[in-house]
Design an enzyme around this catalytic site. Sequence first.
Site: not given
Length: 167
Positions: A46, A51, A88-89, A130-131, A134
């Site tokens: 995701g 991000q 997470c990226l 999760h997203e 963000h």
Amino acid sequence: MTVLPIKIYGSPVLEERAAPVEEVDGEIRDLVRRMTESLYYHQGLGLAANQVGVPRRLFLADDGTGLKVFINPVIRGREGEVSAEEGCLSFPEVFVEIPRSKSLLVEYLDQEGEPRRLEAEGLLARIIQHEYDHLEGVLISDRAGFIASRLIRGKLKKLKKRVRESL
Ligand code: ZN
């Protein structure tokens, strides 16, 4: 064409609450296209717009069943709870055990601007939560419990230092 770089923990935009997308226009579709390239390039599950430095309410998710684009998402219902390790990226090499709802109902616009609702469970439900975090400026470091926080403290410090030095 260069791949959109991912903002790493320590970048202020990651802690910003994202603003709604006012119109799903060409600019937004272009952002979605570039974010998609970046998601697959980095082999993520995701990716939220903040991000890549754009504080707008938009994220991508792919649990292995294909790409889904969520614009102005609202989570309506949640059920159950399940804990699992998440990465997470924006947090290279950091993994944290996080409890999330097992299933949820989400309403959103797709990349054509069409309203949609989706019942998700399992991995997809986890990615969506999760997203969505963000978009609220909430990160896995905020969700980590006391012990997990202590375990990742050293790694977080290093990431922050790296970001500060690159500013
Ligand atoms: Zn993330």
